[in-house]
Design an enzyme around this catalytic site. Sequence first.
Site, mmCIF file in Angstrom:
data_model
loop_
_atom_site.group_PDB
_atom_site.id
_atom_site.type_symbol
_atom_site.label_atom_id
_atom_site.label_comp_id
_atom_site.label_asym_id
_atom_site.label_seq_id
_atom_site.Cartn_x
_atom_site.Cartn_y
_atom_site.Cartn_z
ATOM 1 N N SER A 22 0.820 -1.223 0.000
ATOM 2 C CA SER A 22 0.000 0.000 0.000
ATOM 3 C C SER A 22 0.850 1.267 0.000
ATOM 4 O O SER A 22 0.306 2.376 -0.071
ATOM 5 C CB SER A 22 -0.959 0.001 1.196
ATOM 6 O OG SER A 22 -0.243 -0.184 2.401
ATOM 7 N N ASN A 110 -2.120 -2.343 13.256
ATOM 8 C CA ASN A 110 -3.574 -2.207 13.247
ATOM 9 C C ASN A 110 -4.048 -0.966 14.010
ATOM 10 O O ASN A 110 -4.921 -0.237 13.527
ATOM 11 C CB ASN A 110 -4.227 -3.468 13.828
ATOM 12 C CG ASN A 110 -3.899 -4.698 12.989
ATOM 13 O OD1 ASN A 110 -3.320 -4.569 11.901
ATOM 14 N ND2 ASN A 110 -4.248 -5.872 13.481
ATOM 15 N N THR A 155 -40.314 24.033 -11.946
ATOM 16 C CA THR A 155 -40.552 22.693 -11.398
ATOM 17 C C THR A 155 -40.786 21.821 -12.638
ATOM 18 O O THR A 155 -41.340 22.314 -13.631
ATOM 19 C CB THR A 155 -41.794 22.629 -10.466
ATOM 20 O OG1 THR A 155 -42.951 22.968 -11.219
ATOM 21 C CG2 THR A 155 -41.672 23.595 -9.291
ATOM 22 N N HIS A 156 -40.339 20.598 -12.571
ATOM 23 C CA HIS A 156 -40.401 19.697 -13.744
ATOM 24 C C HIS A 156 -39.706 20.300 -14.963
ATOM 25 O O HIS A 156 -40.054 19.976 -16.101
ATOM 26 C CB HIS A 156 -41.856 19.368 -14.122
ATOM 27 C CG HIS A 156 -42.704 18.961 -12.960
ATOM 28 N ND1 HIS A 156 -42.820 17.675 -12.527
ATOM 29 C CD2 HIS A 156 -43.451 19.711 -12.104
ATOM 30 C CE1 HIS A 156 -43.623 17.623 -11.474
ATOM 31 N NE2 HIS A 156 -44.010 18.847 -11.190
ATOM 32 N N SER A 277 -13.964 23.464 -29.144
ATOM 33 C CA SER A 277 -14.067 22.189 -29.840
ATOM 34 C C SER A 277 -12.932 22.096 -30.847
ATOM 35 O O SER A 277 -12.543 23.098 -31.451
ATOM 36 C CB SER A 277 -15.414 22.114 -30.557
ATOM 37 O OG SER A 277 -15.335 21.237 -31.658
ATOM 38 N N LYS A 283 -17.613 26.778 -30.901
ATOM 39 C CA LYS A 283 -18.029 26.210 -29.619
ATOM 40 C C LYS A 283 -17.282 26.792 -28.425
ATOM 41 O O LYS A 283 -16.097 27.085 -28.485
ATOM 42 C CB LYS A 283 -17.813 24.687 -29.617
ATOM 43 C CG LYS A 283 -18.766 23.917 -30.490
ATOM 44 C CD LYS A 283 -20.221 23.938 -30.022
ATOM 45 C CE LYS A 283 -20.470 23.047 -28.840
ATOM 46 N NZ LYS A 283 -20.424 21.619 -29.155
ATOM 47 N N ASN A 285 -17.534 25.348 -24.618
ATOM 48 C CA ASN A 285 -18.238 24.322 -23.853
ATOM 49 C C ASN A 285 -18.026 24.466 -22.345
ATOM 50 O O ASN A 285 -16.917 24.792 -21.905
ATOM 51 C CB ASN A 285 -17.751 22.930 -24.296
ATOM 52 C CG ASN A 285 -18.073 22.660 -25.750
ATOM 53 O OD1 ASN A 285 -19.117 23.089 -26.243
ATOM 54 N ND2 ASN A 285 -17.176 21.981 -26.448
ATOM 55 N N GLU A 290 -19.435 20.395 -16.435
ATOM 56 C CA GLU A 290 -19.733 18.999 -16.772
ATOM 57 C C GLU A 290 -18.886 18.044 -15.937
ATOM 58 O O GLU A 290 -19.345 16.982 -15.516
ATOM 59 C CB GLU A 290 -19.487 18.756 -18.262
ATOM 60 C CG GLU A 290 -20.527 19.447 -19.118
ATOM 61 C CD GLU A 290 -20.176 19.464 -20.601
ATOM 62 O OE1 GLU A 290 -21.092 19.444 -21.408
ATOM 63 O OE2 GLU A 290 -18.985 19.510 -20.946
ATOM 64 N N TYR A 317 -9.283 -6.744 12.788
ATOM 65 C CA TYR A 317 -8.678 -6.273 11.545
ATOM 66 C C TYR A 317 -8.638 -7.365 10.475
ATOM 67 O O TYR A 317 -8.376 -8.535 10.761
ATOM 68 C CB TYR A 317 -7.248 -5.752 11.809
ATOM 69 C CG TYR A 317 -6.583 -5.288 10.528
ATOM 70 C CD1 TYR A 317 -6.828 -4.017 10.030
ATOM 71 C CD2 TYR A 317 -5.741 -6.140 9.796
ATOM 72 C CE1 TYR A 317 -6.254 -3.593 8.834
ATOM 73 C CE2 TYR A 317 -5.158 -5.723 8.605
ATOM 74 C CZ TYR A 317 -5.426 -4.447 8.130
ATOM 75 O OH TYR A 317 -4.867 -4.040 6.951
ATOM 76 N N GLN A 322 -7.588 -2.393 4.040
ATOM 77 C CA GLN A 322 -6.607 -1.548 3.362
ATOM 78 C C GLN A 322 -7.241 -0.867 2.132
ATOM 79 O O GLN A 322 -6.757 0.147 1.650
ATOM 80 C CB GLN A 322 -5.411 -2.401 2.947
ATOM 81 C CG GLN A 322 -4.322 -1.644 2.230
ATOM 82 C CD GLN A 322 -3.052 -2.475 2.105
ATOM 83 O OE1 GLN A 322 -2.304 -2.600 3.057
ATOM 84 N NE2 GLN A 322 -2.828 -3.057 0.944
ATOM 85 N N LYS A 325 -8.462 3.128 1.539
ATOM 86 C CA LYS A 325 -7.674 4.343 1.323
ATOM 87 C C LYS A 325 -7.764 4.966 -0.056
ATOM 88 O O LYS A 325 -8.000 6.170 -0.181
ATOM 89 C CB LYS A 325 -6.211 4.090 1.677
ATOM 90 C CG LYS A 325 -6.073 3.951 3.156
ATOM 91 C CD LYS A 325 -4.709 3.778 3.661
ATOM 92 C CE LYS A 325 -4.813 3.120 5.020
ATOM 93 N NZ LYS A 325 -5.415 1.763 4.975
HETATM 94 N N1 ARG Z 1 -1.303 -1.301 5.213
HETATM 95 C C1 ARG Z 1 -2.231 -1.803 6.171
HETATM 96 C C2 ARG Z 1 -3.609 -1.133 5.995
HETATM 97 O O1 ARG Z 1 -3.667 -0.104 5.402
HETATM 98 C C3 ARG Z 1 -1.732 -1.524 7.553
HETATM 99 C C4 ARG Z 1 -2.183 -2.495 8.564
HETATM 100 C C5 ARG Z 1 -1.562 -3.823 8.344
HETATM 101 N N2 ARG Z 1 -1.869 -4.721 9.393
HETATM 102 C C6 ARG Z 1 -1.670 -6.029 9.263
HETATM 103 N N3 ARG Z 1 -1.981 -6.755 10.284
HETATM 104 N N4 ARG Z 1 -1.191 -6.553 8.194
HETATM 105 O O2 ARG Z 1 -4.610 -1.625 6.425
#
Ligand code: ARG
Length: 460
Positions: A22, A110, A155-156, A277, A283, A285, A290, A317, A322, A325
Site C-alpha cells: 500500500s 492495526n 418545477t419539472h 471544440s 463552440k 463548452n 460537466e 482487523y 486496506q 484508502k
Molecule cells: N497497510 C495496512 C492497511 O492499510 C496496515 C495495517 C496492516 N496490518 C496487518 N496486520 N497486516 O490496512
Amino acid sequence: MALWGGRFSAGSSSMFRQVNDSLPFDQVMAVQDLQGSVVWSRALHKAGVLSADEQAQLESALNELTRQAEAGELDFAASTEEDIHSFVEAALIDKLGDVGRKLHTGRSRNDQVATDFRLWVREHIDSLRQDLTALVRALLNTANRHRDAVIPGYTHLQRAQPILFAHWCLAYVEMFKRDLSRLDDLRKRLNQCPLGSGALAGTTYPVDRHEIAQQLGFDGPCLNSLDAVSDRDFVLELLFGASTSMMHISRMAEDLIFYNSGEAGFLQLGDEVTSGSSLMPQKKNPDALELMRGKCGRVFGALQGLLVTMKGLPLAYNKDMQEDKEGAIDTVNQWHCCLCIASEVLDSLSLNEDRCREAAAQGFANATELADYLVGKGIPFRTGHDIAGQVVLKALQQGCAIEDLPLTSLQAVCDKIDEDVYPVLQLEYGVNKRNILGGTSTETVVKALYQELEALDKQD
Ligand code: ARG
C-alpha cells in the site's frame, strides 16, 4: 526484508507484492505516521520501556524524517517496504539500529493505521471546510453582483414562478452550509484515539492512553480495542459527506449548464473555465461544470465500494480494510478540486439580466398571481385556479401573455376581474408578494444575503 520475515522461509511473489503493498498510496499519511510515532515513543518512555536517551534519539530521528517528508525528500519510489508504517520503521532502523527496533514495542500496525488515517481525515476536514466556506462566499458575491435579477423558477423543468437569481444562489448556500455541518459532526465523532489498542486486544505495556490521545489532539482514547482497530465508520461518513456535497455541486452545475445553453441564454461563463471544440470553431463548452457533474460517479462509487468491503468482515482487523484508502484519498482530492473550480466558475459568470427577465415573464408564470388575485375578490382558491387556467388557455389560443389580453376578454371568463388585475400580473409583483421568511421577495432575499455575508465576515 519485511517486518514480519522471521516466520517465513520464502519471500513474497511479485504479484503478491503488487496486490499487497500500500506504500504507493498510503505514503500520503507519512507525516501522520511520524506524529503518532513520536507520541508513542514518549508513552513507551513513561511506561519504562525506553530510556530517556533512547526516546530522545527516536524523537529526533522522527523529527528529521518529518522534515524530509514535508520537503518531499523521502524516496518512496525506491523503497521495497510494503506500507508507510514499515517504511518509517525501516528508516528509523537505518538511522538508529537497535534503538529503532524498539519503537514498535506494544504497538501494532492495526492500531497505528487506524490512528494515522483518523489524523489524515481530520486534517482534510479542516481544509475541506475552508473550500466549502470559499464556495459559500463565491455564491454570496455572485448573488450580490446581481441582486435585482429575476430568472424563471422551474418545477419539472417547466417555468413555474419567477424568482430572484440571488434566491437561487442562496438555496445552494443552505446546501453547502449543511455539508459544512456534516464535516463538523464527523470531526467530533472521529476524534477518539485508537493508539494503545494493540493488534486487537489492547497492549500489555502500561502506557497512558489519555495522554497519548491528548498529545495527538484527540478528545480521548477509543474505549474498546476491537472496535478501535476495526472501525472505518469515519471513512464511510467522510465518503457520504463528500457524496452528498458532490451531489449538491452537480445539481448546481446542471442548473448552470442549462442557464448557459443557447436555448436559455441566461448567462456567460468565463473563458478560463470553458473550452473549445477541435472541430467546431464556434463552440465554447462548459467543461468545468460537466466535470463537476461527471466526477460524482467515482465519489459515489468509493462510498458504495467501502460499504460493500466492510459489510462481511469479522472482527477485528482484516486486510480487506486496506481498501479504504485509495477511494477516500481520490474522493478528498476530487471534492477539493470541484469545490475550488465551482468558486472559479461563479466568479467568472455574468448574467444576461434582460434575457433572464424576458424568460421569467414568459410561460404564464404569473397564472398563480391571477388565481391569488381572484381569492382577494372573494373567490375560493380552487375556483380561482380553474378560472386562471381558462385565461391561460385563452392567451395560448391568441398567442399572447395573460397581461396582453384586453380586460373584456378577461371579464368574459370571470366578471370579478377588473382593471386592478394588470399591476398584479407584473413580474416584480409576483416576486415581491412572497415577502415571507424563506421566500423570494427582494426584501427577504437581501436581508438573508446580508445576514450570510455578516456571518462569514465574523468567522474570518
Ligand atoms: N497497510 C495496512 C492497511 O492499510 C496496515 C495495517 C496492516 N496490518 C496487518 N496486520 N497486516 O490496512
